[in-house]
Scaffold this active site. Structure first.
Site, mmCIF file in Angstrom:
data_model
loop_
_atom_site.group_PDB
_atom_site.id
_atom_site.type_symbol
_atom_site.label_atom_id
_atom_site.label_comp_id
_atom_site.label_asym_id
_atom_site.label_seq_id
_atom_site.Cartn_x
_atom_site.Cartn_y
_atom_site.Cartn_z
ATOM 1 N N ARG A 98 6.423 0.387 14.069
ATOM 2 C CA ARG A 98 7.076 -0.149 12.857
ATOM 3 C C ARG A 98 8.208 -1.118 13.187
ATOM 4 N NH1 ARG A 98 5.046 3.256 8.714
ATOM 5 N NH2 ARG A 98 4.568 5.304 9.578
ATOM 6 N N GLU A 124 12.290 -9.580 2.122
ATOM 7 C CA GLU A 124 11.541 -8.383 2.538
ATOM 8 C C GLU A 124 12.451 -7.169 2.380
ATOM 9 O OE1 GLU A 124 10.061 -8.730 6.580
ATOM 10 O OE2 GLU A 124 9.993 -6.555 6.817
ATOM 11 N N ASP A 142 0.807 -15.594 6.175
ATOM 12 C CA ASP A 142 0.249 -16.916 5.897
ATOM 13 C C ASP A 142 0.238 -17.219 4.403
ATOM 14 O OD1 ASP A 142 -0.159 -17.321 8.587
ATOM 15 O OD2 ASP A 142 -2.329 -17.009 8.535
ATOM 16 N N ARG A 150 5.690 11.076 -1.898
ATOM 17 C CA ARG A 150 5.312 10.648 -0.548
ATOM 18 C C ARG A 150 6.496 10.820 0.417
ATOM 19 N NH1 ARG A 150 4.557 4.429 1.542
ATOM 20 N NH2 ARG A 150 3.954 4.997 3.660
ATOM 21 N N ALA A 152 2.968 -0.850 4.881
ATOM 22 C CA ALA A 152 2.335 -0.907 6.212
ATOM 23 C C ALA A 152 1.879 -2.319 6.584
ATOM 24 C CB ALA A 152 1.161 0.062 6.264
ATOM 25 N N TYR A 202 11.513 8.601 2.099
ATOM 26 C CA TYR A 202 11.470 7.575 1.054
ATOM 27 C C TYR A 202 12.199 7.967 -0.228
ATOM 28 C CZ TYR A 202 7.862 5.643 4.104
ATOM 29 O OH TYR A 202 7.179 5.133 5.178
ATOM 30 N N PRO A 205 0.793 -1.230 0.000
ATOM 31 C CA PRO A 205 0.000 0.000 0.000
ATOM 32 C C PRO A 205 0.828 1.285 0.000
ATOM 33 C CG PRO A 205 -0.835 -1.534 1.637
ATOM 34 C CD PRO A 205 0.417 -2.132 1.084
ATOM 35 N N ASN A 206 0.352 2.238 -0.769
ATOM 36 C CA ASN A 206 0.893 3.617 -0.826
ATOM 37 C C ASN A 206 2.232 3.747 -1.536
ATOM 38 O OD1 ASN A 206 -1.300 4.837 0.634
ATOM 39 N ND2 ASN A 206 -0.487 3.855 2.466
ATOM 40 N N ARG A 242 12.343 4.060 13.480
ATOM 41 C CA ARG A 242 11.146 4.903 13.394
ATOM 42 C C ARG A 242 10.200 4.602 14.555
ATOM 43 N NH1 ARG A 242 9.030 4.634 7.426
ATOM 44 N NH2 ARG A 242 7.682 6.261 8.303
ATOM 45 N N HIS A 296 12.712 -2.701 2.521
ATOM 46 C CA HIS A 296 12.131 -1.408 2.885
ATOM 47 C C HIS A 296 13.081 -0.300 2.470
ATOM 48 C CE1 HIS A 296 9.109 -3.332 5.410
ATOM 49 N NE2 HIS A 296 10.081 -4.126 5.838
ATOM 50 N N LEU A 297 12.516 0.785 2.029
ATOM 51 C CA LEU A 297 13.337 1.963 1.712
ATOM 52 C C LEU A 297 13.949 2.553 2.981
ATOM 53 C CD1 LEU A 297 10.399 3.017 -0.365
ATOM 54 C CD2 LEU A 297 12.620 3.285 -1.440
ATOM 55 N N SER A 298 13.093 2.768 3.973
ATOM 56 C CA SER A 298 13.540 3.385 5.225
ATOM 57 C C SER A 298 14.023 2.299 6.185
ATOM 58 C CB SER A 298 12.373 4.169 5.847
ATOM 59 O OG SER A 298 11.350 3.279 6.264
ATOM 60 N N ASN A 358 8.101 -5.517 -0.760
ATOM 61 C CA ASN A 358 8.028 -4.406 0.187
ATOM 62 C C ASN A 358 6.567 -4.355 0.636
ATOM 63 O OD1 ASN A 358 7.899 -2.156 1.751
ATOM 64 N ND2 ASN A 358 9.035 -0.816 0.340
ATOM 65 N N HIS A 386 3.597 -4.534 9.277
ATOM 66 C CA HIS A 386 3.389 -4.410 10.723
ATOM 67 C C HIS A 386 1.998 -4.861 11.166
ATOM 68 C CE1 HIS A 386 6.853 -1.997 9.818
ATOM 69 N NE2 HIS A 386 6.119 -1.099 9.179
HETATM 70 C C1 DQA Z 1 8.182 1.002 4.257
HETATM 71 C C2 DQA Z 1 8.186 1.130 5.791
HETATM 72 C C3 DQA Z 1 6.795 0.921 6.360
HETATM 73 O O1 DQA Z 1 6.823 1.092 7.784
HETATM 74 C C4 DQA Z 1 5.809 1.921 5.782
HETATM 75 O O2 DQA Z 1 4.503 1.640 6.249
HETATM 76 C C5 DQA Z 1 5.848 1.976 4.294
HETATM 77 C C6 DQA Z 1 7.156 1.928 3.619
HETATM 78 C C7 DQA Z 1 9.555 1.322 3.635
HETATM 79 O O3 DQA Z 1 9.797 0.916 2.502
HETATM 80 O O4 DQA Z 1 10.378 1.995 4.263
HETATM 81 O O5 DQA Z 1 4.832 2.149 3.633
HETATM 82 O O6 DQA Z 1 7.871 -0.350 3.933
#
Ligand code: DQA
Length: 140
Positions: A106, A93, A82, A13, A72, A18, A5-6, A102, A95-97, A69, A75
């Site tokens: 998270r 897995e 599953d 964003r 959200a 990010y 998502p997002n 944080r 993640h950018l951040s 990735n 978490h």
């Molecule tokens: C994220 C980190 C997540 O906590 C956050 O909800 C995201 C982006 C990252 O790539 O840093 O949407 O997955």
């Protein structure tokens, strides 16, 4: 490649967290790396948890592994955990951040303990490092 998502909003964003590269930029770089490695890559983004679960089940028989990735959903989603366990494919897995640096909510990932590996904190480079890691794992 599963983008949660997002992530379609990358570029605009929270760029201080990010970065300024768009999702399209990231997918272009990933596709070029996959070609260099001689790997096939399919990309999927959704803001909808159920659509992601359906996509995992739909492609599982034709892919060797997943780069994800979960955004959200990292978490929150027992269902995503599953689904990945159900299809029995290795996944990495990314993640950018750095979620560990944080907000406390998270810090926990529902996926990390069953992932082949986790890469976080390198901005869009996390995806490329993750793809290299997944490829090496599958090759070996
Ligand atoms: C994220 C980190 C997540 O906590 C956050 O909800 C995201 C982006 C990252 O790539 O840093 O949407 O997955």
């Amino acid at each position: 490649m599963i983008h949660g998502p997002n992530l379609a909003l990358l570029g605009r964003r929270e760029p201080e967290l990010y970065g300024t590269r768009s999702l399209e930029d990231i997918d272009t770089a990933l596709t070029a790396l996959a070609e260099e490695l001689g790997a096939g890559l399919e990309v999927f983004q959704s803001n909808h948890e159920g659509r992601i679960l359906d996509w995992i089940a739909a492609v599982a028989d034709r892919v060797d592994g997943f780069l994800v990735n979960p955004a959200a959903l990292t978490h929150t989603s027992v269902a995503l955990r599953d689904a990945l366990l159900a299809v029995d494919r290795p996944f990495v897995e990314v993640h950018l951040s750095n979620p560990k640096a944080r907000e406390p909510f998270r810090h926990h990932s529902f996926l990390a303990d069953v992932a082949t590996g986790v890469v976080f904190g390198f901005g869009s480079e996390s995806y490329l490092l993750g793809l290299r890691g997944l490829y090496a794992h599958l090759r070996d």
